[in-house]
Design an enzyme around this catalytic site. Structure first.
Site, PDB file in Angstrom:
ATOM      1  N   GLY A  78       0.800  -1.223   0.000  1.00 34.95           N
ATOM      2  CA  GLY A  78       0.000   0.000   0.000  1.00 34.95           C
ATOM      3  C   GLY A  78       0.832   1.274   0.000  1.00 34.95           C
TER       4      GLY A  78
ATOM      5  CB  SER B  56       4.417   7.087  -5.687  1.00 32.54           C
ATOM      6  OG  SER B  56       4.719   6.526  -6.951  1.00 32.54           O
TER       7      SER B  56
ATOM      8  CD  GLN C  80      15.352  13.328 -45.028  1.00 31.25           C
ATOM      9  OE1 GLN C  80      14.202  13.484 -45.435  1.00 31.25           O
ATOM     10  NE2 GLN C  80      16.287  14.228 -45.173  1.00 31.25           N
TER      11      GLN C  80
ATOM     12  CD  GLU D 180      16.761   2.531  -7.131  1.00 32.26           C
ATOM     13  OE1 GLU D 180      17.535   1.622  -7.355  1.00 32.26           O
ATOM     14  OE2 GLU D 180      17.099   3.633  -6.661  1.00 32.26           O
TER      15      GLU D 180
END
Lengths: 259, 382
Positions: free
Chosen positions: B129, B132, B279, B365
């Site tokens: 939970g 971030s 190109q 990370e």
């Protein structure tokens, strides 16, 4: 035991060869440089000998332009104790002069045992080991795959493989020289602690003049380089199996002239 | 004054790792990707070469290398296999808390064994939970005399199944939020620890990723890394140092994707000529190349700041480096698959693996979104 390993810095075998406009040299600017693989086998054996005997020093020695220092640094990072560099202006010395320079250094350093590759993979001349042994007046063997140092550390048995898988064993008293072919070992990587330690090791330098060789001119000069002709595209034979086989035999007989 | 040349040792270091990757990683990368088998042999060889645990100071028997050198190592590893890069580099992430905040005695107790044997350690911050929102973690450490009793679970822990040591972030009081967080060094064999199954991931399949359960795990108070309530700072300062090498791994992976694309477009013929003549392909390759070069410079700048005592700038540039490198690697890998066309979409060719592998760099990370939050906070600050 005072062990010397003679190294040559050569272009990575994957380098793309381009000939200089005057055709008497190769464009070397884009090359990645490595220790000649046969010399690397020799270095690995020398390091293993030192580790097994728990005694002695391994010194690497090279003749070449400034960039040859990188090869010595790599050898130091792999575990060599000392390094010596005979610095030259040109990188096109002939094998005779290179061998003279190596021999002059070796005469002063009195090694017990000298190891090197049987040839360098750039020009494949296979000349230096023989010249050096001759100039030092010591016995030598080329094409060794391994060796054993005698328990009294006064001689060495070198093993060669000969035609048909037979072994040829040669015993020589120290001082002597062994030139390696692709051996049984896998050369180690330079470890990270090795790289850090190599930074602190000194590379002793000398010039041809220091060795009393300044006045000797190379006797062999490169005059012309040519690339091999571009490979022709393959030929596809159409038709069913029987037609293809007939045509293949005809071509092998009439064009390739191999049957 | 600005000088972009690497020292002789740094060149030698790069060269050595590159050789190692070519000979030991590239030949087995596909196998480990397919089988999910943990690359014990590769890790053992990486350890023998001394490219793990490089941040350990010399006085403890390590090399004392900085973030910049770690960036060089990671880029080379990343060019071979990003999954193995993650597994090889995670020791550094796990031990930085101890190196930065531990006592000499703690370093000797927990870190020195990793230098003597090829042992692994895991960094345990994320929870089911709390991703971030790392400060919202709820693994609990209750004081009990001279011990902490740890209860809770951690999620997505790299190398968990093979580690001997965990650095675990817990809270002594969830209401204190960040200020309640502590860092504990916990041996992996402590009673009460159980591991989840190895996750079946999209990419980076050579790395081991698991959940960990802590059930009444007794941890001596001498295992507390840093002070009470200092844990969140420990985690952030650690991540400031490891984020950049992670970014560099993505640079390596993107470099590899670009290299494959360049070689392929010179060989692949359509309309009677190599597609590199068109190109459309040239511009794709040029853009990929610019992205790789730019991301590498951000990594170098972040590494340089951190190694030169510029903590604030280091944190700022490392967020840039991680965000940009992860996103650009994803873009470059997708373009590489596009250049390879149908072949690129198959497992016969190496670019689809890179595409799957680099996706994780945008997530682990600190997601690319979290990095943007860090950057925005920095530039909007009064």
């Amino acid at each position: 035991m005072n062990i010397f390993v003679l190294l040559k810095q050569v272009p990575d075998t994957e380098s793309k060869i381009r000939i200089s406009p005057d055709r008497n040299n190769i464009e070397k600017n884009d090359f990645k440089w490595i220790i000649s693989p046969y010399d690397e086998f020799a270095l690995e054996e020398a390091l293993r000998t030192k580790e097994a005997l728990k005694a002695g020093t391994v010194t690497v020695l090279t003749v070449g332009p400034d960039r040859a220092v990188e090869a010595l640094r790599t050898a130091l990072a792999m575990g060599a104790d000392n390094a010596m560099h005979v610095k030259t202006e040109s990188d096109n010395l002939d094998t005779f002069l290179v061998s003279r320079a190596l021999a002059e250094v070796l005469k002063k350093e009195n090694p017990d045992f000298i190891l090197t590759g049987k040839q360098a993979v750039d020009d494949d001349q296979a000349a230096v080991f023989g010249y050096v042994a001759e100039f030092l007046n010591v016995p030598s063997v080329s094409g060794a795959i391994k060796y054993e140092v005698a328990p009294d550390r006064k001689s060495v048995k070198a093993y060669k493989e000969v035609e048909g898988g037979a072994k040829h064993v040669i015993e020589m008293p120290f001082p002597c020289l062994v030139a390696f072919t692709k051996g049984l070992n896998t050369p180690r990587y330079a470890s990270l602690p090795g790289i850090m330690k190599a930074k602190k090791k000194e590379i002793k330098g000398a010039t041809l003049a220091d060795l009393g060789l300044a006045s000797i001119e190379p006797t062999v000069k490169d005059s012309d380089y040519q690339l091999p002709p571009e490979r022709q595209a393959g030929k596809k034979i159409p038709g069913d199996g029987a037609t293809q086989a007939r045509e293949l035999v005809r071509l092998l007989r009439e064009e390739a002239k191999v049957i | 004054m600005i000088d972009f040349t690497l020292s002789d040792e740094q060149m030698a270091l790069k060269e050595m790792v590159r050789k190692f990757v070519e000979k030991e990683i590239v030949p087995v990368a596909k196998h480990h990707d397919e089988t999910k088998e943990f690359p014990h042999e590769v890790i053992k060889k990486a350890w023998e070469l001394g490219i793990m645990n490089v941040a350990v100071p010399q006085k403890f028997g390590g090399l004392g290398l900085g973030v910049f050198d770690d960036v060089l190592i990671s880029e080379e590893l990343g060019a071979g296999c990003l999954g193995m890069t993650t597994s090889i580099c995670v020791n550094t992430l796990a031990i930085y808390p101890i190196l930065l905040y531990g006592t000499d005695k703690q370093i000797e107790q927990f870190v020195t064994p990793l230098l003597k044997e090829p042992k692994l350690a895991s960094f345990c911050l994320t929870e089911p939970g709390a991703g971030s929102d790392a400060a919202g973690l709820s693994t609990q450490a209750r004081e009990d005399g001279d011990h902490f009793i740890v209860n809770g679970s951690k999620m997505w822990i790299t190398n968990a199944g093979h580690a001997s040591l965990f650095t675990v972030f817990c809270t002594v009081n969830k209401e204190l939020k960040q200020k309640g967080i502590i860092c504990l060094a916990i041996p992996a064999d402590a009673p009460g620890i159980s591991l989840g199954k190895a996750e079946d991931k999209l990419g980076q399949r050579a790395s081991d990723t698991r959940a960990i359960q802590f059930e009444n795990v007794r941890v001596p108070k001498s295992h507390l890394i840093g002070k009470m309530g200092e844990g969140f700072k420990v985690a952030l300062r650690t991540l400031d140092r490891t984020r950049t090498p992670i970014a560099a791994g993505a640079v390596g992976a993107a470099r590899a994707a670009l290299g494959h694309s360049i070689r392929y477009s010179k060989e692949r013929k359509q309309f009677n000529q190599p597609i590199a003549n068109f190109q459309a392909i040239q511009f794709m390759l040029a853009d990929m190349s610019t992205k790789v070069e730019a991301a590498r410079l951000l990594c170098y700048q972040a590494g340089w700041c951190l190694d030169n005592g510029k903590e604030v700038e280091g944190a700022y540039f490392s967020a840039h480096a991680k965000r940009f490198a992860a996103d650009m690697a994803m873009e470059v890998a997708i373009e590489a698959v596009q250049i390879f066309g149908g072949y690129g979409y198959t497992k016969e060719y190496p670019v689809e693996k890179i595409m799957r592998d680099v996706k994780l760099v945008q997530i682990y990370e600190g997601t690319s979104q979290v990095q943007r939050m860090v950057i925005a906070r920095h530039i909007l600050k009064d």
